[in-house]
Scaffold this motif. Structure first.
Motif, short mmCIF file in Angstrom:
data_model
loop_
_atom_site.label_atom_id
_atom_site.label_comp_id
_atom_site.label_asym_id
_atom_site.label_seq_id
_atom_site.Cartn_x
_atom_site.Cartn_y
_atom_site.Cartn_z
N GLU A 90 -5.50 0.29 2.28
CA GLU A 90 -4.51 -0.74 2.62
C GLU A 90 -3.91 -0.48 4.00
OE1 GLU A 90 -1.66 -0.89 -0.46
OE2 GLU A 90 -3.02 -1.77 -1.95
N ARG A 91 -3.60 0.78 4.29
CA ARG A 91 -3.04 1.09 5.61
C ARG A 91 -4.04 0.78 6.72
NH1 ARG A 91 -1.30 5.61 2.75
NH2 ARG A 91 -2.96 6.88 3.67
N GLU A 92 -5.30 1.14 6.49
CA GLU A 92 -6.31 0.87 7.50
C GLU A 92 -6.55 -0.64 7.66
OE1 GLU A 92 -7.72 3.14 9.51
OE2 GLU A 92 -6.33 4.55 8.59
N TRP A 93 -6.51 -1.37 6.55
CA TRP A 93 -6.70 -2.81 6.62
C TRP A 93 -5.54 -3.47 7.36
CZ3 TRP A 93 -10.75 -5.79 5.90
CH2 TRP A 93 -10.57 -7.16 5.79
N SER A 94 -4.32 -2.98 7.11
CA SER A 94 -3.16 -3.50 7.82
C SER A 94 -3.26 -3.20 9.31
CB SER A 94 -1.88 -2.88 7.24
OG SER A 94 -0.75 -3.29 7.97
N TRP A 95 -3.69 -1.99 9.63
CA TRP A 95 -3.84 -1.65 11.05
C TRP A 95 -4.91 -2.54 11.71
CZ3 TRP A 95 -8.21 0.23 13.55
CH2 TRP A 95 -8.02 0.67 14.86
N LEU A 96 -6.01 -2.76 10.98
CA LEU A 96 -7.08 -3.60 11.52
C LEU A 96 -6.57 -5.03 11.74
CD1 LEU A 96 -10.04 -3.86 12.34
CD2 LEU A 96 -10.60 -4.33 9.94
N ARG B 86 -5.33 6.01 -6.27
CA ARG B 86 -4.12 5.55 -5.56
C ARG B 86 -4.13 6.01 -4.11
NH1 ARG B 86 -1.70 7.23 -10.44
NH2 ARG B 86 -0.99 9.16 -9.46
N VAL B 87 -4.54 7.23 -3.90
CA VAL B 87 -4.57 7.74 -2.52
C VAL B 87 -5.58 6.97 -1.68
CG1 VAL B 87 -5.17 9.75 -1.13
CG2 VAL B 87 -3.77 10.05 -3.17
N VAL B 88 -6.79 6.77 -2.23
CA VAL B 88 -7.81 6.03 -1.48
C VAL B 88 -7.39 4.58 -1.28
CG1 VAL B 88 -10.20 5.24 -1.52
CG2 VAL B 88 -9.66 7.57 -2.23
N GLY B 89 -6.80 3.96 -2.33
CA GLY B 89 -6.35 2.58 -2.20
C GLY B 89 -5.26 2.44 -1.14
N GLY B 90 -4.29 3.36 -1.14
CA GLY B 90 -3.24 3.33 -0.12
C GLY B 90 -3.81 3.51 1.28
#
Length: 404
Positions: free
Chosen positions: A291-297, A284-288
């Motif tokens: 997701e945050r990094e993908w959103s930022w990208l 969950r931590v790695v997935g979150g």
């Protein structure tokens, strides 16, 4: 004094034994403490062995039946007693024995008082300090177990430990856990396991019992041997309400042998559940984070500078053109204003110039030194002057003026 003897003048056995009997007889009567074993009665005499509670040392005791029967409560095998004895040496048999004159069982109150004095002594030495307690290994490779022979405590520890972690290994030392031999055997077993480099933790286990049954685990020599161990020691003596001194000096106290197995060996099922929970939490931590990094990208890619880089260059080019045109207009305006200023200044200079005055028909009279003559009174007849016109100049001499 020792008798003088030689190979040529030896003493007979009877004489030597009589001398030994005489020396022993000089001891008189003394009080001795020990534990009764091998109690038998024949006729009017009771025979017993008085064993030291710590060392593997014993002595025979003969007691008149009357002296034995007046003791309250009447001593039995394993009882701890204080005996008023007279040392005797039997010359005919060449054997030593005590003759009991009085027997006093050691009461529970006296035992508790002795244990309390020993507890205070050891506490003052810091043997019960929490700072010297060592942590148990998470998963010991080999566990040393000191327990009774074919005892329930051994079965409880082994079965519960293997149920929790089937691959756990044990080195079992079966010893006497009560009686006169208990202290010596338990102490020797603890030292043996402590010297074994494969053993990671030692469990000393025994089932419940009376105060007298658990006395060996409050013995000073055993307690000090456990305190000197380099290997962590777990005490699992008796039940929850039992508290021998060994519990205080051990690195960990377990209320029962079963509790010792639970505290020393982790549960493989619980560990698997914990690993699964940690793995899920990690996912969950790695997935979150992903997701945050993908959103930022995505937000970075949607910015105009990245979405249409050529448009940004064109916009900057337009700005450069605008700034260039503005600079040209500003420079042209500045030059025009400067040109107007120069024309105005030139006109003023022309207007104020002496040459303009000379062009209107005027002339300037100057001395040879260049000094301008402003009044006629400033010159004398015969003075030479230079007369300057608009285009040229002439020399003149001053003549006296006609008075008419």
């Amino acid at each position: 004094m020792s008798a003088k003897t030689s190979p040529e003048q030896p003493l007979p056995v009877r004489t030597v034994l009589q001398m030994v009997a005489g020396w022993i007889g000089k001891l008189g009567t003394i009080w001795v403490e020990g534990q009764i074993t091998e109690l038998t009665a024949r006729g009017g005499t009771v025979f017993m062995t008085l064993r030291d509670p710590v060392a593997n040392v014993s002595a025979r005791v003969t007691c008149p039946r009357g002296v034995y029967e007046v003791a309250v409560p009447r001593p039995v095998d394993g009882a701890r007693v204080v005996v008023h004895v007279k040392p005797d040496f039997w010359v005919n048999r060449g054997s030593f024995a005590f003759t009991a004159l009085e027997i006093r069982p050691v009461g529970v109150g006296e035992l508790l008082a002795r244990l309390e004095r020993l507890r205070r002594l050891l506490a003052s030495e810091g043997l019960f300090s929490a700072d010297r307690k060592r942590r148990l290994p998470f998963l010991p490779g080999t566990i040393g177990l000191v327990c009774g022979r074919d005892s329930a405590a051994e079965r409880d520890v082994l079965e519960n430990a293997r149920r929790r972690w089937p691959a756990v290994r044990f080195k079992v030392e079966q010893v006497a856990v009560q009686g006169p031999y208990a202290v010596g055997e338990v102490t020797e077993a603890v030292r043996k396991l402590d010297a074994d480099r494969e053993v990671d933790v030692i469990i000393v286990a025994r089932g419940g019992g009376s105060l007298e049954d658990l006395l060996p685990f409050s013995d000073e020599s055993l307690v000090r041997a456990v305190a000197a161990c380099l290997t962590p020691v777990v005490s699992a003596i008796g039940h929850e309400q039992d508290s021998p001194i060994l519990d205080l000096v051990a690195d960990l106290r377990a209320s029962t042998p079963t509790d010792a197995a639970k505290k020393v060996v982790p549960d493989v099922g619980e560990q698997l559940v914990m690993i699964r929970q940690l793995r899920d939490r990690g996912r969950r931590v790695v997935g979150g984070w992903v997701e945050r990094e993908w959103s930022w990208l995505g937000s970075m890619r949607s910015r105009p500078s990245l979405a249409d880089p050529v448009r940004e260059i064109e916009r900057r080019a337009e700005q450069v053109d605008q700034f260039r045109d503005r600079a040209r207009r500003c420079l042209a305006g500045s030059l025009d204003r400067a040109e107007d200023g120069i024309r105005h200044l030139s006109a003023r200079l022309v207007a104020l110039s002496p040459a303009a005055t000379l062009e209107r028909g005027y002339a300037i009279a100057q001395r040879p030194s260049g000094e301008v003559v402003r009044r006629a009174a400033d010159v004398s007849p015969g003075d030479e002057l230079t007369v300057r016109f608009a285009d040229d100049r002439v020399r003149a001499r001053v003549e006296p003026a006609d008075e008419g």
